[in-house]
Design a protein around this motif. Structure first.
Motif, mmCIF file in Angstrom:
data_model
loop_
_atom_site.group_PDB
_atom_site.id
_atom_site.type_symbol
_atom_site.label_atom_id
_atom_site.label_comp_id
_atom_site.label_asym_id
_atom_site.label_seq_id
_atom_site.Cartn_x
_atom_site.Cartn_y
_atom_site.Cartn_z
ATOM 1 N N PRO A 243 0.848 -1.205 0.000
ATOM 2 C CA PRO A 243 0.000 0.000 0.000
ATOM 3 C C PRO A 243 0.881 1.251 0.000
ATOM 4 O O PRO A 243 1.863 1.340 0.751
ATOM 5 C CB PRO A 243 -0.784 -0.134 1.310
ATOM 6 N N GLN A 244 0.531 2.214 -0.854
ATOM 7 C CA GLN A 244 1.486 3.270 -1.124
ATOM 8 C C GLN A 244 1.528 4.385 -0.085
ATOM 9 O O GLN A 244 2.548 5.031 0.083
ATOM 10 C CB GLN A 244 1.200 3.850 -2.516
ATOM 11 N N GLY A 245 0.441 4.670 0.595
ATOM 12 C CA GLY A 245 0.457 5.715 1.617
ATOM 13 C C GLY A 245 0.464 7.108 1.021
ATOM 14 O O GLY A 245 0.233 7.308 -0.171
ATOM 15 N N SER A 246 0.761 8.103 1.847
ATOM 16 C CA SER A 246 0.746 9.503 1.410
ATOM 17 C C SER A 246 1.928 9.804 0.508
ATOM 18 O O SER A 246 2.878 9.013 0.412
ATOM 19 C CB SER A 246 0.782 10.428 2.621
ATOM 20 N N ASN A 247 1.897 10.970 -0.143
ATOM 21 C CA ASN A 247 3.014 11.379 -0.994
ATOM 22 C C ASN A 247 4.316 11.457 -0.193
ATOM 23 O O ASN A 247 5.379 11.046 -0.668
ATOM 24 C CB ASN A 247 2.709 12.736 -1.644
ATOM 25 N N VAL A 248 4.243 11.995 1.009
ATOM 26 C CA VAL A 248 5.432 12.120 1.861
ATOM 27 C C VAL A 248 5.974 10.734 2.219
ATOM 28 O O VAL A 248 7.189 10.488 2.171
ATOM 29 C CB VAL A 248 5.112 12.919 3.140
ATOM 30 N N ASP A 249 5.056 9.801 2.562
ATOM 31 C CA ASP A 249 5.474 8.434 2.898
ATOM 32 C C ASP A 249 6.220 7.801 1.720
ATOM 33 O O ASP A 249 7.250 7.138 1.897
ATOM 34 C CB ASP A 249 4.259 7.565 3.246
ATOM 35 N N GLN A 250 5.694 8.010 0.519
ATOM 36 C CA GLN A 250 6.307 7.401 -0.654
ATOM 37 C C GLN A 250 7.668 8.011 -0.964
ATOM 38 O O GLN A 250 8.595 7.309 -1.362
ATOM 39 C CB GLN A 250 5.373 7.548 -1.856
ATOM 40 N N ALA A 289 -0.925 12.869 -7.002
ATOM 41 C CA ALA A 289 -0.497 11.749 -6.151
ATOM 42 C C ALA A 289 0.678 11.012 -6.776
ATOM 43 O O ALA A 289 0.695 10.750 -7.984
ATOM 44 C CB ALA A 289 -1.654 10.774 -5.938
ATOM 45 N N ILE A 290 1.669 10.688 -5.962
ATOM 46 C CA ILE A 290 2.779 9.859 -6.423
ATOM 47 C C ILE A 290 2.296 8.417 -6.536
ATOM 48 O O ILE A 290 1.592 7.915 -5.657
ATOM 49 C CB ILE A 290 3.963 9.938 -5.440
ATOM 50 N N ASP A 291 2.664 7.754 -7.631
ATOM 51 C CA ASP A 291 2.338 6.341 -7.819
ATOM 52 C C ASP A 291 3.600 5.648 -8.330
ATOM 53 O O ASP A 291 3.950 5.745 -9.504
ATOM 54 C CB ASP A 291 1.202 6.185 -8.826
ATOM 55 N N VAL A 292 4.312 4.964 -7.441
ATOM 56 C CA VAL A 292 5.601 4.368 -7.807
ATOM 57 C C VAL A 292 5.449 3.182 -8.755
ATOM 58 O O VAL A 292 6.434 2.727 -9.340
ATOM 59 C CB VAL A 292 6.391 3.924 -6.553
ATOM 60 N N THR A 293 4.211 2.681 -8.929
ATOM 61 C CA THR A 293 4.007 1.582 -9.879
ATOM 62 C C THR A 293 3.685 2.095 -11.274
ATOM 63 O O THR A 293 3.630 1.318 -12.225
ATOM 64 C CB THR A 293 2.853 0.657 -9.417
ATOM 65 N N LEU A 294 3.471 3.396 -11.406
ATOM 66 C CA LEU A 294 3.157 3.969 -12.710
ATOM 67 C C LEU A 294 4.399 3.918 -13.585
ATOM 68 O O LEU A 294 5.452 4.439 -13.226
ATOM 69 C CB LEU A 294 2.688 5.421 -12.546
ATOM 70 N N ALA A 295 4.277 3.262 -14.744
ATOM 71 C CA ALA A 295 5.449 3.112 -15.610
ATOM 72 C C ALA A 295 5.203 3.634 -17.014
ATOM 73 O O ALA A 295 6.112 4.104 -17.673
ATOM 74 C CB ALA A 295 5.864 1.640 -15.664
ATOM 75 N N ARG A 296 3.980 3.588 -17.481
ATOM 76 C CA ARG A 296 3.648 3.946 -18.861
ATOM 77 C C ARG A 296 4.609 3.239 -19.804
ATOM 78 O O ARG A 296 5.785 3.536 -19.853
ATOM 79 C CB ARG A 296 3.651 5.453 -19.104
ATOM 80 N N GLY A 297 4.077 2.314 -20.587
ATOM 81 C CA GLY A 297 4.920 1.396 -21.346
ATOM 82 C C GLY A 297 5.645 1.952 -22.547
ATOM 83 O O GLY A 297 6.298 1.204 -23.245
#
Length: 459
Positions: A243-250, A289-297
């Motif tokens: 679970p990604q949490g807040s922007n600061v957490d990430q 929002a930060i999404d560290v799984t976002l990759a865009r192929g």
């Protein structure tokens, strides 16, 4: 027996009402593009195959619609190649052009061809259809419009900030509150691939990761294994699946994960600057929002990447996306020209607005006034009246045939016409016309010389 008409899967016909709603979105996006200083261009519907192929990755290449050469193209294929039944070998001999897959690669080609005519940084917008040989489903079509805004010739991160504001401005004008602009950075993904020991498989890693919301954690891990990424590397990437949490957490979690990667730290620094700047400026209605799984192929992204999701509760894929590409024009011979851009998914935005009932009531109004037809003499005077109304910018029409008045009123109701003009024999004799206000049923009589007085009531 007549052939039953049909259209290709993944394409659509549009009714007048649908066109009006689409134009409402187009106009809103275009107004914001122009407000932010972007200039319009257009490129051909099809490009040379070599312009498009190899720019979108293996999966993207498979989705490009190729155009067969004209003439007897099969005769130019030698017997050995033809008998091999290998489409990869045959295709270059029978097709030299393809429908554009997106607007970004053609734009890069445009910049290189017109570089001596452009002022850099060049801010362009483009609203045109694109084609993809994808599997049709809700919100995914084979022919659809893209609405792109790009800046080339500047590596300033203020451009990313501005594009986030542009997204927010458009969604605010559309009253589409609660859209989420998800952001990541390809340098961060490259850094993660580096620290888990899969740097040489970066593309495979990001393509698989980008499918997390579609095929889930197990599906992503299975695909990574199939691409040669070791179980040990996948285990090291475990924080991405949490679970990604807040922007600061990430940001804190990424800082720890990427402490030994110079490239990853650079991406993190860029991400932090954009987040802090937007936090200072504020947004009207969208969320960032930060999404560290976002990759865009797509292979050409090198820095920030964006993807926009609809408000919570609306089951829809992304309604926009984009990112930074540091050297896209390099593939056409113009090196070291950085660019960044975003795209609005018109068709999906349409479906979201429809689901949330956000289209203005009057958006599909195509006629303000309908003059009924009471006969040849009356029709001539009515047409003169309609002409005067049109000169004043009032959308007006005269029913063309002298048929039953009931049928003419039914036509007005079906077209949702708010004002119906009656100009019969009595009105003709009195040099007047009667306006029926369809919603209330009230009727008001005006002299034929009082056209402006009537028009004033429409304001």
């Amino acid at each position: 027996m007549a052939q039953k008409p049909s259209i290709p899967k993944g394409t659509r016909d549009f009714t007048p009402s649908e066109i009006a709603k689409r134009n409402y979105i187009f106009d809103t996006i275009k107004k914001n593009f122009q407000t932010y200083g972007f200039q319009p261009i257009e490129t051909p519907s099809f490009e040379n195959s070599e312009t498009l192929l190899g720019k979108y990755g293996e999966e993207g290449d498979r989705l490009i619609f190729k155009i067969l050469n004209s003439g007897d193209f099969i005769s130019k294929v030698d017997d050995v190649t033809y008998s091999s039944k290998n489409s990869t070998s045959i295709a270059p001999k029978i097709t030299e052009k393809a429908l554009r897959y997106d607007l970004t690669v053609p734009f890069a080609r445009y910049v290189v061809m017109h570089q001596n005519e452009l002022d850099f940084p060049f801010k362009r917008y483009q609203i045109q259809p694109v084609w993809r040989a994808d599997r049709p489903q809700k919100g995914r079509f084979r022919e659809f419009f893209q609405c792109d805004a790009d800046v080339v010739g500047s590596d300033s991160l203020l451009q990313e900030v501005e594009l986030i504001q542009l997204y927010d401005g458009v969604f605010s004008d559309l009253k589409l509150e609660g859209a989420t602009i998800k952001m990541n950075n390809r340098k961060i993904l490259a850094g993660i691939a580096e620290v888990i020991g899969a740097k040489h498989l970066l593309i495979d890693f990001t393509v698989a990761l980008d499918k997390l919301d579609k095929i889930g954690e197990d599906g992503v891990k299975k695909e990574m294994l199939a691409k040669g990424i070791s179980e040990e590397a996948i285990e090291k990437a475990a924080p991405l699946f949490e679970p990604q949490g807040s922007n600061v957490d990430q940001l804190n979690r990424l800082d720890n994960l990427l402490k030994d990667s110079e490239e990853g730290q650079k991406g993190l620094e860029e991400l932090r600057f954009i987040m802090e700047t937007i936090s200072t400026l504020g947004l009207q209605s969208a969320k960032l929002a930060i999404d560290v799984t976002l990759a865009r192929g797509l292979n050409y992204y090198t820095g920030a990447i964006f993807e926009v999701s609809a408000p919570e509760g609306v089951a829809m894929g992304s309604i926009g996306g984009g990112g930074r590409y540091d050297d896209l024009t390099g593939i056409f011979g113009l090196k070291d020209v950085s660019g960044v851009g975003i795209s609005f998914g018109l068709d999906r935005i349409y479906l979201v607005l429809e689901e949330l009932n956000l289209f203005p009531e009057a958006v599909d109004k195509s006629l303000d006034v309908l003059c009924l037809n009471f006969g040849a003499k009356e029709a001539l005077v009515s047409l003169k009246l309609v002409t005067e109304l049109r000169k004043r910018g009032v959308m007006s029409d005269l029913y063309p045939s002298d048929v039953k008045i009931q049928k003419q009123f039914k036509y007005a109701n079906n077209r949702k016409v708010p004002y119906v003009i009656l100009l019969g024999a009595e009105e003709l004799e009195n040099n007047s016309f009667v306006v029926k206000y369809m919603e209330s049923g009230d009727q008001i009589t005006y002299a034929l010389s009082e056209v402006d007085k009537f028009v004033a009531t429409l304001a």
